[in-house]
Design a protein around this motif. Structure first.
Motif, short mmCIF file in Angstrom:
data_model
loop_
_atom_site.label_atom_id
_atom_site.label_comp_id
_atom_site.label_asym_id
_atom_site.label_seq_id
_atom_site.Cartn_x
_atom_site.Cartn_y
_atom_site.Cartn_z
N ALA A 139 50.08 19.12 -53.27
CA ALA A 139 50.28 20.21 -52.05
C ALA A 139 49.05 21.02 -52.08
O ALA A 139 48.57 21.25 -51.06
N TYR A 140 48.39 21.37 -53.45
CA TYR A 140 47.21 21.94 -53.24
C TYR A 140 46.23 21.31 -52.29
O TYR A 140 45.52 22.05 -51.46
N PHE A 141 45.86 20.15 -52.73
CA PHE A 141 44.79 19.40 -51.65
C PHE A 141 45.23 19.21 -50.31
O PHE A 141 44.42 19.33 -49.62
N ALA A 142 46.63 18.92 -50.28
CA ALA A 142 46.89 18.76 -48.89
C ALA A 142 46.78 20.17 -48.06
O ALA A 142 46.50 20.25 -46.81
N THR A 143 46.94 21.34 -48.69
CA THR A 143 46.73 22.47 -48.05
C THR A 143 45.39 22.67 -47.75
O THR A 143 44.94 23.31 -46.96
N LYS A 144 44.56 22.42 -48.85
CA LYS A 144 42.90 22.28 -48.38
C LYS A 144 42.73 21.58 -47.29
O LYS A 144 42.00 22.17 -46.53
N VAL A 145 43.10 20.42 -47.20
CA VAL A 145 42.73 19.48 -45.94
C VAL A 145 43.22 20.08 -44.91
O VAL A 145 42.48 20.40 -43.83
N GLY A 146 44.44 20.69 -44.96
CA GLY A 146 45.03 21.00 -43.55
C GLY A 146 44.52 22.26 -43.28
O GLY A 146 44.20 22.66 -41.81
N THR A 147 44.08 23.37 -43.95
CA THR A 147 43.26 24.20 -43.70
C THR A 147 41.85 24.25 -43.04
O THR A 147 41.21 24.71 -42.21
N ASP A 148 41.48 23.06 -43.72
CA ASP A 148 39.93 22.65 -43.25
C ASP A 148 40.12 22.41 -41.88
O ASP A 148 39.23 22.50 -40.85
N VAL A 149 41.21 21.43 -41.54
CA VAL A 149 41.37 21.16 -40.00
C VAL A 149 41.24 22.34 -38.92
O VAL A 149 40.75 22.47 -38.10
N ALA A 150 42.16 23.28 -39.39
CA ALA A 150 42.22 24.64 -38.53
C ALA A 150 40.98 25.24 -38.41
O ALA A 150 40.48 25.83 -37.66
N GLY A 151 40.27 24.95 -39.64
CA GLY A 151 38.82 25.51 -39.55
C GLY A 151 37.88 24.96 -38.51
O GLY A 151 36.76 25.39 -38.40
N GLN A 152 38.30 23.61 -38.37
CA GLN A 152 37.36 22.92 -36.97
C GLN A 152 37.56 23.46 -35.84
O GLN A 152 36.68 23.14 -34.78
N VAL A 153 38.57 24.37 -35.40
CA VAL A 153 38.75 24.91 -34.14
C VAL A 153 37.46 25.62 -33.60
O VAL A 153 36.80 26.43 -34.52
N PRO A 154 36.80 25.36 -32.52
CA PRO A 154 35.69 25.97 -32.13
C PRO A 154 35.75 27.44 -32.09
O PRO A 154 36.78 28.09 -31.88
N VAL A 155 34.70 28.06 -32.32
CA VAL A 155 34.53 29.69 -32.12
C VAL A 155 35.56 30.35 -33.25
O VAL A 155 35.00 31.05 -34.17
#
Lengths: 147, 423, 366
Positions: free
Chosen positions: C153-169
């Motif tokens: 779960a820890y690493f899945a959350t890391k990846v998941g929130t990373d993806v959210a971080g890709q949203v422009p601006v």
């Protein structure tokens, strides 16, 4: 016809009622059992009650107890002080024991010796044993981490 | 205006105190000392290093200054006067003379007691028992003296982490000569020892695990009396830490056999400088095993080696199997901490068995390993039971499914009844 | 017995009626009907989702009694629940399994509504509230996944929130707000706990209330093709006929949940160690799998833009399209056939199914 239909309806209602009734009981039971707090108290890794009373431990003796899944050692020094340490030898993780005749804490695996302050005094152990805090509350001894 | 100065004064005072505090590590050289002032100010790189290094030296901290070793008159600012042999000035001491020079104080128990009541005063005496000291007497100019290992003019306390003699630095201190093939030309000692040592389990314990009691050069060779341990003393040297293993070895038939063959105990199998982390594969009859170096397949020793290895493998396998199944049960959410706790007994047995190997008695070893196997198998059974308990829950499930089915049948009948009424 | 029980009910009814006028409610119940046609089966999935949500609320409350939301104790407390607390394993397993079934029935509900074009006027608000609930439940799943604080779960959350971080601006800020810092830490756990047990339930209560109110107010939508066929529409009363059938479904779901909990107990795994290297085979919950897999296939750079940014933007647009479909689909609004939107829907479902399957069977990836 009429009594047959009504008896049939009665059977269906009985089936429904008993089915749902049993289900309610069957589902409520685990929930009630769940609500009763377990004997071990709480989910904690920081402190643990030791299963002996202070009076039953004689001076110059040591006992191993379970601290989580690791062993701890409770020592009563010849002077009567209660002390506790992690019972995991700092050399290769064997379980240490108290030696009454030498009044020290000893690891049988490689002859590692610790004094009654947990300090490594001889043999291969590189570090002292991790000390725990001992609290006596009435008849109960509680050992906690972070001494 | 004068009021403003008064206000500033405490601030200045505090500032200077802070400054002094920050310089506590490097001490201040005394003023009015002719040696220091000339050697500092002269600007010639041939003569300035002593004065530059000296602030870090423990002697300065204890009030021992230039003239206390080199003689001369520090109050006289005329070079002719200050460096006058008549005033005891000796200049740079000869290589051969250094041990005695240091020993002037360091061998004087009454004097040294003033600084540290428990300090040793036998270093010089010991030094002359070492290979270094003996060769120095013979006139060898290349061998180490006190200042080769104790950074001259920047000599630090042994507990100082920056000292050349701090445990983790010792190997490089010795290695400055002993790792230099060119410098060591003409001597009969190998120069790969430094590199070899750095691959050893001891060096790893010392540097990676931070175990300062793990041996470095001086722990086995001695420091001031540095001499390689002889064949007859190796077991005692290793046994200072590995006492149990040494005891076992000394009771074993190998002790006599090794002595008769002129083999050194311990290092014959474990090597000396590049001691590897021991493993069960060292015992036995396959290629990696050290036993086959002496024991040929027809000998009794060969069979014993095979038997010992078998015990080790059995126990290790049992512990691994039990650990694996308990881990599985734990990850699945079963309570197995008690079993894991008890399994430690088997792990302890494995370690004890490994130590007991040095007795080379298959019967004793098997007896010990069997105890461990018994515990491990019991815990393995507990793990199996825990996983079975997972399936035990199925019974409760089937009862509940039955009850739900009754309710569903009731519902379906009710639906049909209603539908028929409406139709 | 039945007669006396019926009499008791009558007395009680009269007692309440004297005090609160329930005639309106009674009228509503009496007149509420459910259309009967060959797509009636899809009507059950909304109710099923609601039932599973109720299970989630009940088991969630029970779990709250023992759970501790901190990086030091979260894993231990869940372990305590499943090993020491009686039936704790059952409650936790049901909570985890029910969450997954809920997402599945919710997706079926969503796409059945899409393909029967039930989003058309006058049910745009119902569709919008439903889509909001969809987003909320996905976030429920995402936040709940982290709470046991295990490695996966820890690493899945890391990846998941990373993806959210890709949203422009706003991506970076979003990731920071989600994580409660620059990285996934104990702070993230506290935050996700807050989302999971307070913020999301609050939002759900409000939006679900609106959603259900609208369904009651407007009744069930009849697919346009059935409407167009011009045959007289059969109906069945909601109470008791439809409700009883609903109950059959719910009880079956309960049995399935019990079976899943007993035969496939939700594994707890190993405690998360933020300093350990990521283990092999990190994967998100299955309902995020198609996104995860898509991001694997997108090249690192598309022109001057980061591949991941394109992916994230693509999913954003896809979601926006679904959200606004009642307003985009003009033909259905006019009562005409709308093959374009039908095929778009087929495309979306196929895409999700194919990529999800690939996510489980395709080898390693990049």
């Amino acid at each position: 016809m009429e009594p047959l239909a009504s008896s049939r309806r009665g059977f269906v209602n009985f089936l429904l009622g008993s089915g749902f009734g049993a289900m309610a009981v069957w589902m409520l039971y685990p929930v009630l059992r769940y609500l009763i707090p377990p004997k071990s108290g709480e989910a904690t890794i920081a402190s643990v009650p030791v299963p002996w009373k202070p009076a039953e431990i004689k001076a110059n003796s040591g006992r191993i107890f379970k601290f989580g899944s690791q062993p701890g050692i409770l020592v009563k020094t010849p002077a009567g002080d209660l002390r506790a340490f992690a019972a995991t030898c700092t050399h290769l993780n064997c379980t240490v024991q108290y030696r009454e005749e030498k009044q020290d804490i000893w690891c049988a695996c490689h002859n590692g010796i610790y004094d009654l302050n947990g300090k490594n005094v001889s043999g291969p152990p590189p570090r002292p044993l991790e000390p725990y805090k001992v609290n006596v509350k009435g008849d109960q001894i509680v050992v906690s981490k972070g001494a | 205006m004068r009021g403003a100065w008064l206000l500033l004064a405490p601030a200045l005072l505090a500032g200077s105190v802070l400054l002094a505090g920050s310089q506590a590590a490097a001490q201040k050289l005394p003023e009015g000392n002719a040696c220091i002032e000339c050697h500092q100010g002269i600007g010639d790189p041939r003569v300035t290093p002593p004065a530059e290094k000296f602030p870090q030296d423990i002697h300065l901290a204890k009030g021992i200054l230039c003239q206390d070793c080199h003689g001369g008159d520090p109050k006289n600012f005329d070079p002719q006067g200050s460096m006058n042999p008549a005033k005891g000035f000796i200049g740079k001491p000869k290589h051969q003379a250094i041990p005695q020079l240091c020993g002037k104080c360091h061998s004087d128990a009454a004097y040294m007691k003033k600084f540290n009541p428990t300090i040793r005063v036998d270093q010089v005496q010991e030094y002359f028992t070492s290979v270094h000291g003996k060769k120095l007497r013979e006139g060898d100019q290349k061998v180490a003296t006190c200042i080769s290992c104790h950074d001259v003019h920047k000599i630090r306390a042994i507990k100082d982490q920056q000292a050349w003699t701090y445990p983790v630095k010792v190997v490089d201190t010795c290695g400055r000569c002993h790792g230099d093939a060119k410098y060591m030309q003409g001597y009969k000692v190998a120069t790969d020892v430094v590199e070899k040592y750095k691959t050893s389990v001891h060096y790893e314990a010392l540097t990676k695990k931070g175990d300062l009691s793990a041996p470095t050069c001086n722990v086995c060779h001695g420091n001031h009396g540095a001499t390689p341990p002889g064949v007859d003393s190796v077991a005692n040297v290793c046994g200072t830490c590995h006492s149990l293993t040494a005891d076992f070895f000394n009771q074993s038939p190998h002790k006599k056999a090794f002595a008769a063959m002129g083999l050194a105990p311990c290092v014959t199998c474990h090597s000396n400088h590049d001691v590897p982390k021991p493993s069960d594969s060292m015992v036995g009859t396959d290629e990696k095993a050290v036993c086959v170096n002496c024991h040929d397949p027809k000998s009794r020793g060969y069979q014993k080696a095979a038997a010992i290895r078998k015990s080790l493998d059995e126990l290790r396998g049992a512990v691994q199997r039990a650990t694996a199944i308990l881990d599985r049960a734990e990850h699945a959410g079963m309570e197995v901490s008690q079993a894991k706790f008890e399994l430690r007994g088997a792990s302890d047995s494995l370690l004890k068995t490994r130590a007991t190997v040095h007795q080379f008695d298959p019967a004793a070893i098997t007896k010990l390993s069997d105890e461990g196997v018994k515990i491990a198998n019991k815990m393995h059974a507990k793990g199996v039971k825990a996983l079975e308990d997972l399936t035990f829950r199925h019974r409760g499930l089937w009862i509940s499914v039955g009850i739900i089915l009754v309710a569903i049948v009731g519902l379906v009948l009710k639906i049909r009844e209603i539908d028929r009424r409406q139709a | 017995m039945p007669t006396s029980l019926a009499e008791l009910a009558k007395i009680l009814n009269a007692w309440v009626d004297e005090r609160i006028d329930l005639s309106g409610v009674r009228e509503l119940i009496r007149h509420k009907v459910v259309p009967v046609h060959r797509h009636t089966v899809w009507y059950y999935f909304g109710g099923m989702t609601l039932f599973l949500f109720i299970i989630q609320v009940l088991t969630g409350i029970l779990l709250l009694l023992y759970y501790r939301p901190s990086a030091e104790e979260a894993f231990e407390s869940v372990q305590f629940i499943v090993t020491e607390v009686e039936f704790g394993w059952l409650i936790r397993s049901i909570h985890s399994w029910s969450a997954n079934l809920l997402v599945a029935t919710m997706m079926i509900h969503l796409f059945s509504v899409y393909f029967t074009q039930a989003y058309r006027k006058p049910r745009e608000i119902t569709w919008l509230s439903g889509m909001s609930l969809f987003g909320i439940f996905l976030f429920f799943g995402f936040s709940g996944y982290l709470l046991p604080w295990n490695e996966l779960a820890y690493f899945a959350t890391k990846v998941g929130t990373d993806v959210a971080g890709q949203v422009p601006v706003v991506g970076h800020l979003m990731a920071r707000v989600l994580r409660g810092g620059d990285d996934v830490t104990g702070a993230t756990l506290s935050r996700f706990y807050g989302f999971h047990v307070a913020i999301l339930p609050l939002a759900t209560t409000a939006i679900l209330g609106l959603h259900l109110f609208l369904v009651q107010k407007q009744g069930m939508s009849v697919p346009p093709e059935i409407e167009r066929s011009g045959q007289p529409l059969r109906t069945m009363p909601f109470v008791p006929s439809f409700l009883l059938r609903d109950l059959v479904g719910w009880l079956s779901a309960l049995a399935v949940l019990g079976a899943l909990a007993a035969y496939f107990p939700w594994e707890l795994g190993v405690k998360a160690d933020p300093f350990a290297p990521a283990p092999a085979g990190i994967r998100p919950e299955w309902y995020f799998m198609y996104m995860f897999q898509t991001l694997k296939y997108i090249p690192a750079k598309i022109g001057p833009i980061d591949g991941e940014v394109v992916g994230v933007l693509g999913f954003g647009l896809g979601g926006l399209f679904l959200l606004l479909v009642p307003f985009l689909d003009r033909k259905t609004a006019r009562g005409e056939k709308s093959p374009l939107f039908f095929w778009i829907g087929v495309g979306i479902v196929t895409y999700i199914v194919v990529l999800s399957v690939l996510g489980y069977v395709a080898p390693g990836g990049k």
